[in-house]
Design a protein around this motif. Structure first.
Motif, PDB file in Angstrom:
ATOM      1  N   ASP A   8       0.826  -1.210   0.000  1.00 41.02           N
ATOM      2  CA  ASP A   8       0.000   0.000   0.000  1.00 41.02           C
ATOM      3  C   ASP A   8       0.861   1.260   0.000  1.00 41.02           C
ATOM      4  O   ASP A   8       0.456   2.300  -0.523  1.00 41.02           O
ATOM      5  CB  ASP A   8      -0.949   0.018   1.198  1.00 41.02           C
ATOM      6  N   ASP A   9       2.063   1.157   0.587  1.00 39.93           N
ATOM      7  CA  ASP A   9       3.000   2.290   0.613  1.00 39.93           C
ATOM      8  C   ASP A   9       3.859   2.370  -0.644  1.00 39.93           C
ATOM      9  O   ASP A   9       4.727   3.228  -0.749  1.00 39.93           O
ATOM     10  CB  ASP A   9       3.913   2.203   1.845  1.00 39.93           C
ATOM     11  N   GLY A  10       3.633   1.466  -1.597  1.00 42.98           N
ATOM     12  CA  GLY A  10       4.331   1.524  -2.873  1.00 42.98           C
ATOM     13  C   GLY A  10       5.589   0.672  -2.990  1.00 42.98           C
ATOM     14  O   GLY A  10       6.304   0.753  -3.983  1.00 42.98           O
ATOM     15  N   VAL A  11       5.879  -0.163  -1.995  1.00 41.24           N
ATOM     16  CA  VAL A  11       7.047  -1.035  -2.085  1.00 41.24           C
ATOM     17  C   VAL A  11       6.737  -2.144  -3.096  1.00 41.24           C
ATOM     18  O   VAL A  11       5.679  -2.777  -3.033  1.00 41.24           O
ATOM     19  CB  VAL A  11       7.409  -1.634  -0.712  1.00 41.24           C
ATOM     20  N   ALA A  12       7.660  -2.382  -4.014  1.00 41.94           N
ATOM     21  CA  ALA A  12       7.458  -3.377  -5.066  1.00 41.94           C
ATOM     22  C   ALA A  12       7.385  -4.787  -4.482  1.00 41.94           C
ATOM     23  O   ALA A  12       8.131  -5.138  -3.563  1.00 41.94           O
ATOM     24  CB  ALA A  12       8.592  -3.302  -6.085  1.00 41.94           C
ATOM     25  N   THR A  13       6.492  -5.591  -5.030  1.00 45.23           N
ATOM     26  CA  THR A  13       6.301  -6.960  -4.568  1.00 45.23           C
ATOM     27  C   THR A  13       7.590  -7.769  -4.647  1.00 45.23           C
ATOM     28  O   THR A  13       7.908  -8.533  -3.734  1.00 45.23           O
ATOM     29  CB  THR A  13       5.193  -7.641  -5.398  1.00 45.23           C
ATOM     30  N   LEU A  14       8.355  -7.608  -5.711  1.00 44.79           N
ATOM     31  CA  LEU A  14       9.605  -8.351  -5.854  1.00 44.79           C
ATOM     32  C   LEU A  14      10.601  -7.955  -4.767  1.00 44.79           C
ATOM     33  O   LEU A  14      11.296  -8.811  -4.207  1.00 44.79           O
ATOM     34  CB  LEU A  14      10.209  -8.137  -7.248  1.00 44.79           C
ATOM     35  N   ALA A  15      10.664  -6.672  -4.426  1.00 39.20           N
ATOM     36  CA  ALA A  15      11.550  -6.222  -3.346  1.00 39.20           C
ATOM     37  C   ALA A  15      11.109  -6.822  -2.015  1.00 39.20           C
ATOM     38  O   ALA A  15      11.947  -7.246  -1.205  1.00 39.20           O
ATOM     39  CB  ALA A  15      11.565  -4.695  -3.273  1.00 39.20           C
ATOM     40  N   LEU A  16       9.810  -6.874  -1.774  1.00 36.87           N
ATOM     41  CA  LEU A  16       9.290  -7.490  -0.557  1.00 36.87           C
ATOM     42  C   LEU A  16       9.641  -8.973  -0.499  1.00 36.87           C
ATOM     43  O   LEU A  16      10.033  -9.486   0.558  1.00 36.87           O
ATOM     44  CB  LEU A  16       7.772  -7.327  -0.478  1.00 36.87           C
ATOM     45  N   ALA A  17       9.504  -9.646  -1.623  1.00 34.33           N
ATOM     46  CA  ALA A  17       9.806 -11.076  -1.665  1.00 34.33           C
ATOM     47  C   ALA A  17      11.277 -11.331  -1.353  1.00 34.33           C
ATOM     48  O   ALA A  17      11.611 -12.215  -0.551  1.00 34.33           O
ATOM     49  CB  ALA A  17       9.431 -11.655  -3.029  1.00 34.33           C
ATOM     50  N   HIS A  18      12.163 -10.566  -1.975  1.00 29.08           N
ATOM     51  CA  HIS A  18      13.594 -10.739  -1.724  1.00 29.08           C
ATOM     52  C   HIS A  18      13.937 -10.449  -0.257  1.00 29.08           C
ATOM     53  O   HIS A  18      14.680 -11.206   0.371  1.00 29.08           O
ATOM     54  CB  HIS A  18      14.422  -9.862  -2.662  1.00 29.08           C
ATOM     55  N   ALA A  19      13.414  -9.366   0.288  1.00 30.91           N
ATOM     56  CA  ALA A  19      13.686  -9.009   1.680  1.00 30.91           C
ATOM     57  C   ALA A  19      13.137 -10.068   2.627  1.00 30.91           C
ATOM     58  O   ALA A  19      13.791 -10.430   3.623  1.00 30.91           O
ATOM     59  CB  ALA A  19      13.093  -7.637   1.999  1.00 30.91           C
ATOM     60  N   SER A  20      11.959 -10.588   2.324  1.00 32.95           N
ATOM     61  CA  SER A  20      11.348 -11.615   3.167  1.00 32.95           C
ATOM     62  C   SER A  20      12.161 -12.902   3.159  1.00 32.95           C
ATOM     63  O   SER A  20      12.379 -13.533   4.200  1.00 32.95           O
ATOM     64  CB  SER A  20       9.918 -11.910   2.703  1.00 32.95           C
ATOM     65  N   LEU A  21      12.602 -13.316   1.970  1.00 37.54           N
ATOM     66  CA  LEU A  21      13.433 -14.520   1.881  1.00 37.54           C
ATOM     67  C   LEU A  21      14.739 -14.344   2.634  1.00 37.54           C
ATOM     68  O   LEU A  21      15.181 -15.242   3.358  1.00 37.54           O
ATOM     69  CB  LEU A  21      13.711 -14.876   0.416  1.00 37.54           C
ATOM     70  N   PHE A  22      15.370 -13.179   2.485  1.00 40.40           N
ATOM     71  CA  PHE A  22      16.621 -12.918   3.190  1.00 40.40           C
ATOM     72  C   PHE A  22      16.410 -13.000   4.698  1.00 40.40           C
ATOM     73  O   PHE A  22      17.166 -13.673   5.417  1.00 40.40           O
ATOM     74  CB  PHE A  22      17.199 -11.558   2.800  1.00 40.40           C
ATOM     75  N   ALA A  23      15.366 -12.342   5.183  1.00 42.47           N
ATOM     76  CA  ALA A  23      15.084 -12.345   6.621  1.00 42.47           C
ATOM     77  C   ALA A  23      14.780 -13.761   7.111  1.00 42.47           C
ATOM     78  O   ALA A  23      15.260 -14.177   8.174  1.00 42.47           O
ATOM     79  CB  ALA A  23      13.917 -11.406   6.931  1.00 42.47           C
ATOM     80  N   ALA A  24      14.003 -14.504   6.351  1.00 37.07           N
ATOM     81  CA  ALA A  24      13.640 -15.862   6.755  1.00 37.07           C
ATOM     82  C   ALA A  24      14.857 -16.781   6.769  1.00 37.07           C
ATOM     83  O   ALA A  24      15.069 -17.526   7.739  1.00 37.07           O
ATOM     84  CB  ALA A  24      12.570 -16.417   5.810  1.00 37.07           C
ATOM     85  N   ILE A  25      15.655 -16.728   5.726  1.00 40.39           N
ATOM     86  CA  ILE A  25      16.811 -17.620   5.649  1.00 40.39           C
ATOM     87  C   ILE A  25      17.835 -17.293   6.726  1.00 40.39           C
ATOM     88  O   ILE A  25      18.367 -18.197   7.378  1.00 40.39           O
ATOM     89  CB  ILE A  25      17.428 -17.598   4.239  1.00 40.39           C
ATOM     90  N   THR A  26      18.109 -16.008   6.959  1.00 41.01           N
ATOM     91  CA  THR A  26      19.087 -15.666   7.991  1.00 41.01           C
ATOM     92  C   THR A  26      18.585 -16.078   9.378  1.00 41.01           C
ATOM     93  O   THR A  26      19.368 -16.537  10.210  1.00 41.01           O
ATOM     94  CB  THR A  26      19.448 -14.170   7.974  1.00 41.01           C
ATOM     95  N   SER A  27      17.293 -15.961   9.629  1.00 45.18           N
ATOM     96  CA  SER A  27      16.732 -16.385  10.907  1.00 45.18           C
ATOM     97  C   SER A  27      16.839 -17.898  11.069  1.00 45.18           C
ATOM     98  O   SER A  27      17.208 -18.402  12.140  1.00 45.18           O
ATOM     99  CB  SER A  27      15.277 -15.940  11.012  1.00 45.18           C
ATOM    100  N   LEU A  28      16.509 -18.634  10.010  1.00 45.69           N
ATOM    101  CA  LEU A  28      16.614 -20.093  10.069  1.00 45.69           C
ATOM    102  C   LEU A  28      18.053 -20.542  10.292  1.00 45.69           C
ATOM    103  O   LEU A  28      18.304 -21.451  11.095  1.00 45.69           O
ATOM    104  CB  LEU A  28      16.056 -20.720   8.786  1.00 45.69           C
ATOM    105  N   VAL A  29      19.003 -19.924   9.599  1.00 48.44           N
ATOM    106  CA  VAL A  29      20.413 -20.272   9.787  1.00 48.44           C
ATOM    107  C   VAL A  29      20.834 -19.997  11.221  1.00 48.44           C
ATOM    108  O   VAL A  29      21.532 -20.801  11.846  1.00 48.44           O
ATOM    109  CB  VAL A  29      21.315 -19.524   8.777  1.00 48.44           C
ATOM    110  N   ASP A  30      20.392 -18.880  11.760  1.00 45.42           N
ATOM    111  CA  ASP A  30      20.734 -18.523  13.136  1.00 45.42           C
ATOM    112  C   ASP A  30      20.216 -19.571  14.123  1.00 45.42           C
ATOM    113  O   ASP A  30      20.881 -19.896  15.101  1.00 45.42           O
ATOM    114  CB  ASP A  30      20.171 -17.142  13.464  1.00 45.42           C
ATOM    115  N   HIS A  31      19.021 -20.091  13.877  1.00 43.42           N
ATOM    116  CA  HIS A  31      18.408 -21.034  14.810  1.00 43.42           C
ATOM    117  C   HIS A  31      18.759 -22.501  14.546  1.00 43.42           C
ATOM    118  O   HIS A  31      18.784 -23.298  15.482  1.00 43.42           O
ATOM    119  CB  HIS A  31      16.880 -20.881  14.796  1.00 43.42           C
ATOM    120  N   HIS A  32      18.993 -22.869  13.280  1.00 44.28           N
ATOM    121  CA  HIS A  32      19.162 -24.286  12.934  1.00 44.28           C
ATOM    122  C   HIS A  32      20.504 -24.623  12.303  1.00 44.28           C
ATOM    123  O   HIS A  32      20.793 -25.808  12.110  1.00 44.28           O
ATOM    124  CB  HIS A  32      18.036 -24.738  12.001  1.00 44.28           C
TER     125      HIS A  32
END
Length: 92
Positions: A40-64
């Motif tokens: 809604d604030d104009g952030v591109a879907t592809l940018a959101l997807a990349h940022a989300s994957l980065f955040a998810a993968i780094t969190s998983l690596v940190d925990h597992h």
């Protein structure tokens, strides 16, 4: 990523307790809300997807650890092609 509270993720490869499933559902709803706000604030879907994957993968690596996460990531092509991540698809 317009998700609703009725969205239920498909069963994972390992059984999950009801409390874990509910917590993951709540987490998905929070992420979807933040995603929708960003769109809604104009952030591109592809940018959101990349940022989300980065955040998810780094969190998983940190925990597992790197090895466990690499094995999980290696299983994704088959799961993607089998429709595990396709929203709106009818299950028969």
């Amino acid at each position: 990523m317009k998700l609703t509270k009725t969205l239920r993720a498909r069963a994972s490869l390992e059984p999950m307790a009801d409390a874990d499933r509910e917590e993951r559902q709540v987490a998905l709803e929070y992420v979807a809300g933040a995603w929708n706000d960003a769109e809604d604030d104009g952030v591109a879907t592809l940018a959101l997807a990349h940022a989300s994957l980065f955040a998810a993968i780094t969190s998983l690596v940190d925990h597992h650890g790197e090895t466990a996460v690499a094995e999980l990531i290696a299983s994704l092509p088959e799961r993607i092609q089998s429709g595990d991540y396709t929203l709106g698809r009818s299950l028969q």
